[in-house]
Design an enzyme around this catalytic site. Structure first.
Site, PDB file in Angstrom:
ATOM      1  CE  LYS A   1     -13.126   5.024   1.641  1.00 36.44           C
ATOM      2  NZ  LYS A   1     -14.313   5.050   0.756  1.00 36.44           N
TER       3      LYS A   1
ATOM      4  CG  HIS B   1      -1.981  -1.031   1.173  1.00 38.88           C
ATOM      5  ND1 HIS B   1      -2.452  -1.547  -0.007  1.00 38.88           N
ATOM      6  CD2 HIS B   1      -2.680  -1.658   2.148  1.00 38.88           C
ATOM      7  CE1 HIS B   1      -3.397  -2.429   0.243  1.00 38.88           C
ATOM      8  NE2 HIS B   1      -3.548  -2.519   1.554  1.00 38.88           N
TER       9      HIS B   1
END
Length: 888
Positions: free
Chosen positions: A554, A162
């Protein structure tokens, strides 16, 4: 405005600031020395006046930080705005170099402290070591049960690609060389000559760091990312992990350690998504996955070859005093028959040294395994069998210290890493599987995507045939929303290979709030599928389930996400226990606090009962990989801490505490969940929020930074949060010094409960809340409201900006009240020191970034000025990431 101070006054202000941070003398000396070396390089190599401009801005940001006055802050901002773009570029590079050096000095101090502690008797009994955890477990459950649990201990970090490591590999390599030179400087004699030599070489290395372009010219390929991760194994993990086992065995057994069979198992397993994670990354193909496995195998086989050769050369034990067993003699005879020339060469160098000869023959066979020549080992189990034969032979001949010393280290390495090094995992989105199956079952032409989906199964099968089942086989399904999503993997494998499909452990990844709630029902259904039943029967009824921290945060905000994750784990663990399933929960934690970051050991001890059971698996990514595993002493300490927490989390005392607190404060959790989620939705579901977010943060520009091979978003634009990946969501808020993803909604949640005495009790006694609040305190400490206001002013939504600022104020007030003192992190002085030491320097880069962002927002697209400002912005992004450390 006040006039600029004289040089003497400036030195005094800077010295007072550094002295007031509580920095240990040795570390302060390192920071000053490295800073002075950088200053010398800037004067020698920078453009005229650069050093003076850097010092002006440094002093101004320190004064603004110390005085907390609007006038001082405006003066610092004015200096940043006054630079030409070229000068601002140089200044940004200088501050970024400074952060790398400060980070290095801090890491060096940590290593220094760890080494000092290692020399103190009784340090092995520190509360957060495996030895201490084992002692507590033994008191609670008895010797036999404690020994069983230790034997089944497993820590399984999974390295991912990532994109949060903003440093180039060349920069990391230069910093590592500087680290070695700092160590040499510490060891230098007092006569001055050795120190002068070390500092001269450090000056040369700082010069290299300054002259090395800080930004990658292009995004790394997945193969580049594989090789970057391999550097951690080569430089640290391959040799460090056996030392972790040995240190724990020493602590548990004292003088008996190394003279008989160890009690500590090879409990570390290392996984990797690098080269296997294709969710949203079109550059990760089946051929990349094959290459990733080949690269990893090559690295571990070379490491084993070197280790066997090194240990073999130490076994200069003559046959008369240490006679070989019949098994060792047979091994040598077999090698002599298959490799007569190599055997003759080894025998000539090892006359009458049978154990040396045979271990050196193992090194030759490992080399054959690596090159594919005849005579190599068919599997790591064969090498383990040979090593154990040598171990038993040495022990029987009385050479127990050799048998359970160096040879045991080799055994631990093979048990940990096999011939594959990392257990490569494939990840793909459930929707991609559905689309592929729809095409296949329609019988029409196959798209390129479907062809690639099927080719992955061929790659997995090939890797398993070449390197063994542990090398690959876990298949993670992103956005698992039904049992059918998991069954689809087996259906696709049959489409690809029929009855020759590879062995697969299909792992659901539950990411959104709704998916976490549905997880127990989905799992109860999926274990009835024939493929799952068959595989679980082969593995002792084992099942792995992955939980996503970033997308859930999120989705509903950090507070509700944490509570939802706890509840999901609690329900899944209870279901697994009642079903007789050996559950491993795989935590998709990131480095940033908005993605489940923070100290891993405290998070482990806050998990629900039966959700750990001696097994802890998590993702490690970006800068976190190098921070935790890049230096041997720090890697050993981290692994020991996490393993200790993993062992202790399932003790009756810890489980009783966590379950009792969760029950006692259930109403508090319910109130916090509802209030925080409503507050989060008030922000993110407001009309126009997504484009506003892209305006007030450098989110769009971050996508231009060559951080990693994967695209930053799923679609072409950001019209909703669903289009945006969780990592840039966190990264962008961090760069804007708002850190919203780590704390937003907590203030409202605590305020909704309102009872300060009750919340203080919960903070003391409820591990989940304590961990949450401590992590938020760290996130808030890295937030800067003065700078945050300037970013928020880039948008035209005063209502949203005020909502963010109001929540920031409320959250800070509640966190300080619950943690004590009159400021953030006063109960964490070392962490407070680290944040305070960096903050003014991060402020300097933030002001440069703001200046560039304002220009980019105002300028016409495609102008030359845009390119200069964009480069300045990206330089500042890299620098802020270095300063804040846990960025995404």
């Amino acid at each position: 405005m006040t006039s600029e101070p004289t040089h003497t006054e400036a030195i005094r202000v800077i010295g007072r600031f550094e002295a007031g941070r509580g920095i240990p003398d040795e570390m302060r000396a390192d920071v000053r020395m490295l800073g002075a070396l950088l200053g010398q390089v800037l004067q020698e190599c920078g453009s005229p006046g650069l050093f003076e401009d850097v010092e002006r801005l440094r002093l101004a940001t320190i004064q603004a930080y110390e005085e907390e006055s609007a006038e001082a802050f405006e003066r610092a901002a004015g200096i940043a705005d006054s630079f030409s773009v070229a000068r601002a570029d140089e200044v940004a590079r200088a501050f970024t170099c400074y952060f790398h050096l400060v980070n290095l000095a801090e890491e060096h101090q940590r290593v220094r402290v760890l080494r000092q502690r290692a020399g103190q008797p009784g340090r092995e009994d520190a509360a957060d070591t495996v030895a201490a955890a084992y002692a507590q477990l033994r008191r609670e459950v008895g010797e036999d049960e404690a020994r069983r649990r230790l034997a089944e201990l497993r820590f399984h970090p999974v390295f991912t690609a990532h994109p949060t490591e903003a440093r180039r590999r060349a920069v990391s390599t230069s910093i590592r060389r500087l680290s070695d030179l700092l160590t040499q400087n510490d060891a230098a004699s007092d006569d001055g000559a050795e120190q002068r030599r070390a500092r001269r070489r450090m000056l040369e290395e700082v010069d290299t760091l300054w002259r090395t372009a800080p930004l990658r010219a292009q995004k790394p390929s997945p193969t580049d990312e594989v090789r970057t991760v391999m550097s951690v194994f080569d430089e640290t993990l391959f040799t460090t992990v056996p030392h972790v086992y040995r240190r724990i065995d020493d602590a548990l057994r004292g003088e008996d350690s190394g003279a008989s069979e160890p009690v500590v198992p090879a409990f570390v397993r290392v996984g990797s998504w690098v080269g296997g994670d294709r969710d949203g990354n079109p550059f990760v193909t089946a051929s990349v996955t094959r290459e990733a496995a080949q690269i990893a195998s090559d690295h571990v086989l070379r490491g084993l070859e070197r280790a066997l050769d090194r240990i073999g050369r130490t076994l200069t034990l003559d046959a008369e005093g240490t006679p070989p067993s019949a098994a060792v003699t047979a091994l040598w005879d077999a090698f002599s028959s298959s490799h007569p020339d190599a055997a003759a060469e080894i025998a000539a160098r090892s006359p009458e040294e049978p154990h040396r000869r045979v271990v050196l023959s193992f090194a030759r066979r490992v080399a054959d395994t690596r090159t594919g020549a005849d005579g190599g080992y068919p599997a790591p189990e064969a090498l383990l069998e040979d090593l154990r034969a040598v171990q038993h032979s040495l022990a029987a001949a009385g050479a127990k210290r050799h048998a359970f010393g160096g040879v045991q280290h080799l055994i631990w390495q093979v048990e940990t890493y096999g011939f594959h090094l990392t257990e490569l995992e494939v990840r793909q989105h459930s929707q991609v599987h559905r689309q592929a199956l729809a095409e296949l079952e329609a019988g029409g032409e196959r798209s390129d995507q479907t062809v690639e989906v099927l080719e992955v199964f061929h790659a997995i099968a090939e890797i398993q045939r070449t390197y063994g089942l542990r090398a690959a086989g876990r298949y993670v399904v992103s956005f698992t929303q039904s049992a059918e999503d998991l069954a689809n993997v087996h259906r696709l494998a049959r489409h690809a290979l029929g009855d020759d499909a590879p062995v697969l452990d299909v792992v659901p990844l539950f990411e959104t709030f709704a998916d976490l709630q549905a997880a127990p029902e989905i799992l109860a259904e999926v274990v009835q599928f024939p493929e799952f039943r068959a595989r679980m029967a082969e593995t002792g009824n084992r099942l792995e389930v992955m939980l996503g921290y970033s997308d859930s945060s999120k989705d509903v905000g950090p507070v509700a996400a944490n509570l939802a994750l706890y509840e999901a784990q609690e329900k899944i663990a209870l279901w697994a226990k009642e079903s007789g399933i050996a559950l491993t929960l795989f935590h998709g934690r990131g480095g940033a606090l908005g993605r489940g970051g923070g100290p891993a050991n405290s998070a482990i001890l806050a998990q629900p009962p039966h959700s750990v059971d001696g097994r802890f698996k998590l993702t490690e990514q970006g800068e976190v990989i190098f921070a935790r595993y890049g230096e041997p002493a720090i890697a050993m300490r981290h692994i020991d801490q996490v393993a200790a927490a993993t062992l202790l989390a399932s003790s009756p005392g810890v489980e009783e505490r966590t379950s009792g607190a969760a029950e006692r404060f259930a109403e508090v959790a319910h109130t916090m969940d509802a209030a925080s989620r409503a507050r989060f939705f008030e922000l993110v579901k407001a009309d126009g929020f997504a484009p506003w977010f892209a305006t007030v943060t450098p989110m769009e520009e971050i996508g231009l930074l060559a951080l990693g091979s994967r695209p930053a978003r799923r679609g072409l634009s950001v019209e909703s949060l669903e289009d945006l990946r969780a990592i840039p969501w966190v990264f962008a808020w961090t760069q804007a010094r708002i850190n919203l993803a780590g704390w937003f909604g907590l203030g409202t949640a605590l305020d909704a409960v309102g009872d300060e005495a009750l919340l203080a009790e919960a903070y003391r006694e409820w591990p989940l809340l304590r961990t949450m609040i401590d992590n938020v305190a760290m996130s808030l400490a890295k937030t800067d409201e003065r700078i945050a206001r300037r970013y928020l002013a880039l948008g035209d939504r005063d209502d949203l900006a005020q909502l963010v600022l109001d929540e920031l104020t409320l959250t800070r007030e509640w966190v300080i009240r619950l943690t004590g003192g009159d400021g953030l992190l006063q109960n964490k002085p070392i962490l407070q020191r680290a944040v305070a030491l960096r903050s003014p320097y991060v402020d300097a880069l933030s002001l440069l970034q703001l200046r560039a962002l304002r220009e980019l927002r105002a300028a016409a697209s495609g102008s030359g000025a845009d390119e200069e400002q964009r480069r300045l912005l990206l330089l500042s992004v890299s620098g802020v990431a270095a300063g804040l450390q846990n960025t995404g």
